[in-house]
Design an enzyme around this catalytic site. Structure first.
Site, PDB file in Angstrom:
ATOM      1  CG  ASP A 146      52.195  41.596  37.514  1.00  0.00           C
ATOM      2  OD1 ASP A 146      51.123  41.895  36.977  1.00  0.00           O
ATOM      3  OD2 ASP A 146      52.790  42.314  38.343  1.00  0.00           O
ATOM      4  CB  SER A 165      50.262  45.641  38.829  1.00  0.00           C
ATOM      5  OG  SER A 165      50.048  44.682  37.820  1.00  0.00           O
ATOM      6  CG  ASP A 198      42.461  48.349  31.644  1.00  0.00           C
ATOM      7  OD1 ASP A 198      43.157  47.318  31.723  1.00  0.00           O
ATOM      8  OD2 ASP A 198      42.904  49.483  31.877  1.00  0.00           O
ATOM      9  NE  ARG A 210      47.767  50.845  36.849  1.00  0.00           N
ATOM     10  CZ  ARG A 210      47.692  49.631  36.351  1.00  0.00           C
ATOM     11  NH1 ARG A 210      46.551  48.978  36.396  1.00  0.00           N
ATOM     12  NH2 ARG A 210      48.733  49.058  35.788  1.00  0.00           N
ATOM     13  CG  ASP A 251      50.951  52.178  36.226  1.00  0.00           C
ATOM     14  OD1 ASP A 251      49.877  52.786  36.096  1.00  0.00           O
ATOM     15  OD2 ASP A 251      51.109  50.999  35.853  1.00  0.00           O
ATOM     16  CE  LYS A 271      53.389  44.360  35.625  1.00  0.00           C
ATOM     17  NZ  LYS A 271      52.046  44.885  35.983  1.00  0.00           N
ATOM     18  CG  ASP A 308      49.772  42.388  33.958  1.00  0.00           C
ATOM     19  OD1 ASP A 308      48.563  42.221  33.728  1.00  0.00           O
ATOM     20  OD2 ASP A 308      50.268  43.491  34.215  1.00  0.00           O
ATOM     21  CG  HIS A 338      47.863  43.891  29.681  1.00  0.00           C
ATOM     22  ND1 HIS A 338      46.511  43.898  29.971  1.00  0.00           N
ATOM     23  CD2 HIS A 338      48.489  44.199  30.853  1.00  0.00           C
ATOM     24  CE1 HIS A 338      46.332  44.205  31.251  1.00  0.00           C
ATOM     25  NE2 HIS A 338      47.518  44.383  31.804  1.00  0.00           N
ATOM     26  CG  ASP A 369      49.862  41.401  40.307  1.00  0.00           C
ATOM     27  OD1 ASP A 369      49.621  40.372  39.640  1.00  0.00           O
ATOM     28  OD2 ASP A 369      50.399  42.404  39.813  1.00  0.00           O
ATOM     29  CG  HIS A 370      46.321  41.657  38.409  1.00  0.00           C
ATOM     30  ND1 HIS A 370      46.453  41.191  37.113  1.00  0.00           N
ATOM     31  CD2 HIS A 370      47.296  42.578  38.561  1.00  0.00           C
ATOM     32  CE1 HIS A 370      47.456  41.813  36.520  1.00  0.00           C
ATOM     33  NE2 HIS A 370      47.997  42.656  37.380  1.00  0.00           N
ATOM     34  CG  HIS A 387      44.344  43.391  35.079  1.00  0.00           C
ATOM     35  ND1 HIS A 387      44.674  44.420  35.934  1.00  0.00           N
ATOM     36  CD2 HIS A 387      45.421  43.244  34.267  1.00  0.00           C
ATOM     37  CE1 HIS A 387      45.883  44.865  35.667  1.00  0.00           C
ATOM     38  NE2 HIS A 387      46.360  44.171  34.643  1.00  0.00           N
TER      39      HIS A 387
END
Length: 563
Positions: free
Chosen positions: A32, A85, A175, A290, A292, A365, A434, A438, A475-476, A505
């Site tokens: 990730d 993700s 972000d 999103r 989550d 995750k 990830d 962050h 995934d990114h 990201h």
């Protein structure tokens, strides 16, 4: 870009691959936040000691390449949109590209269909006598929400009868650039002032930083959601201000303050009464697209028998999400924009063809290698063939404090599953790049990347022992570039000359590698798919299991060439 299942009525049986045998154990590893970028001190993957991943990159060029993990390759509106993700794992598992999140909302807002749907009509019933509350991330990062969508929703709701509107803002800094909260609040206040000039009572009512208030996920820390509940619903917070701009500016004066972790605040009137607590008869919309980091709040807003914290009071409201955040739970039960119908995923195909699957990650995750991988579907396709195992993430401990996270524990579980020979596919997500990335802590992220590499070695060693195959990707991007940069690519510096860290990201491609003793010697990556992306991985995995992929899947990345 797929918009509906293209294969209704087609058989589920997959044809045997003409050159690749069935029966090999296939290890599927998702790193990730693991992108590819030029080496420099702010590329934590390059800076880390990663001998296992380095060997894959340098060892067999025909079995290592880059693929796209952002923008249109994963169903987002433009190639300026960074991946995330959720859409990444959707694409990895689905084998098809579906309009996702922001794109779905864009289409609904542009066409006006959002105001014709059952979700909007449901909340509209509160407009005459109640307040419309909008809760979400104040950001143009395009990962969880977008500011222009909030603007359009405010305008559209007021034109469709909303007379009293309250916005509950969550500041970003993850972000988007830290400190940008001030400008976003200024712009929102300008929009609300224009609505007030048209006779709409519109104000900001509460707020806080996204990582400290409201936006927890996977039930990792319910106190985060409780702080949001108290501020948004009850109007109670440790910090009270007369307006939101004053709130954000004042709270950011603390030397340790950043947008992600601003404490909760409430806006009060001259008498100290909150201007926007949520009451019986009101309407509430969580405007993040999103899923989550809205799902926990959705449970608190919707479930009558909720017991994760004391809500003090549970107002009788009409609640809708921007999207439905969990299709299996049907939560929220009302939503403004219908989700993409992701059907016939690779997971379901393989289950229907007898492939035994084990999936594992830690809490933060776990949903990605299960729910999102399977097309936003909870549970098993066939419980007799599948086992999903969640390793609890550390609670209330910042990821940069324990940057190794649960990487080794995940790897050990995967190793045991591989060596047991009970499973044909062992699928994991290793989250360090990830989650630690962050935090903006470069040294900790380097430690996290090293731990991820060590985890990969454990898994690949197990694949070696059973004569299996591995496919490793991401995934990114994230950890490969942790410096904010100017247009020329040079790191940006603050007034003290320190490089400004990047916590979001990236738009970088991600690696994909294949190998293992079970991989036929003639298998290599195709050279005729320069723009391939994550959705091409599903067909590739099916091939490695000895099957041909459905003809409507994005094409496989591999071919078999015998000299």
């Amino acid at each position: 870009m797929a918009t509906r299942p293209p294969a209704e009525g087609k058989p589920w049986e997959l044809a045997a691959h003409p050159q690749l045998a069935k029966g090999k154990v296939v290890g599927v590893v998702v790193l990730d936040g693991w992108g590819e970028a030029p080496p420099d001190p702010f590329n934590c993957i390059h800076a880390a000691d990663t001998p296992t991943l380095d060997a894959l990159k340098k060892g067999a060029p025909e079995r290592w390449r880059l693929i796209k993990a952002h923008g249109t390759a994963v169903g987002l509106p433009t190639d300026d949109d960074m991946g995330n993700s959720e859409v990444g794992h959707n694409a990895l598992g689905a084998g098809q590209i579906y309009a996702q999140g922001a794109k779905l909302v864009d289409l609904a807002l542009a066409s006006g269909k959002i105001y014709e749907g059952e979700g909007f009509k449901y909340i509209q019933q509160s407009f005459e006598s109640g307040t419309l509350h909008l809760i979400g991330l104040l950001s143009d990062g395009g990962v969880h929400s977008r500011f222009d969508q909030l603007q359009l929703l405010l305008k559209g709701a007021s034109e469709h009868g909303a007379k009293r509107i309250r916005v509950h803002v969550l500041t970003d800094g993850r972000d988007v650039l830290d400190g940008s909260s001030v400008r976003f609040v200024e712009m929102l206040e300008e929009d609300l002032a224009r609505l007030r000039n048209k006779g709409v009572d519109a104000r900001i009512a509460s707020g806080g930083g996204r990582m400290y208030v409201t936006m927890d996920r996977y039930e990792n820390d319910w106190q985060v959601v409780k702080r949001g509940w108290d501020a948004h619903v009850l109007g109670e917070a440790p910090h009270k201000f007369k307006n939101a701009l004053e709130a954000v500016k004042k709270l950011r004066e603390d030397p340790k303050a950043n947008d992600q972790y601003l404490p909760p605040f409430a806006i009060v009137d001259e008498s100290g009464k909150p201007v926007g607590s949520i009451q019986d008869g009101d309407a509430v919309v969580t405007f993040n697209f999103r899923a989550d980091r809205m799902l926990m709040l959705a449970k608190a807003l919707e479930y009558e028998n909720f017991d994760k914290f004391d809500r003090v009071r549970f107002p009788k409201i009409r609640y809708a999400g921007m999207l439905q955040y969990d299709g299996e739970l049907k939560l929220p039960s009302h939503y403004l924009v219908a989700p993409p119908e992701i059907e016939r995923t690779s997971g379901e195909y393989l289950a229907r063809n007898g492939v035994r699957t084990y999936a594992c990650s830690e809490t933060v995750k776990f949903g990605h290698v299960t729910f999102f991988w399977n097309g936003n579907r909870s549970g098993y396709f066939d419980s007799s063939l599948e086992k999903y195992e969640e390793i609890p993430s550390d609670i209330s401990i910042p990821f940069n404090v324990q940057p190794k996270m649960k990487a080794l524990e995940i790897a050990q579980k995967a190793r045991d599953a591989i060596l047991s020979r009970k499973f044909d596919q062992v699928r994991v997500n290793i989250a360090n790049g990830d989650m630690v990335g962050h935090t903006g802590d470069i040294e900790a992220t380097i430690v996290g990347c090293k731990a991820a590499d060590e985890a990969v070695k454990i898994i690949l060693d197990a694949i070696e022992q059973v004569g299996g195959i591995f496919i490793l990707s991401a995934d990114h991007g994230n950890a490969e570039d942790m410096a904010k940069r100017d247009k020329s690519g040079k790191p940006l510096r603050d007034k003290d000359g320190k490089v400004q860290t990047l916590t979001s990201h990236t738009l970088n491609p991600v690696p994909i590698a294949i190998g293992g003793p079970g991989l036929a010697p003639g298998v290599r990556f195709r050279t005729d798919l320069p723009n391939a992306g994550l959705a091409n991985v599903a067909a590739t995995v099916m091939n490695l299991h000895g099957f041909e992929a459905p003809d409507y899947y994005e094409p496989t990345l591999i071919e078999v060439v015998y000299k």
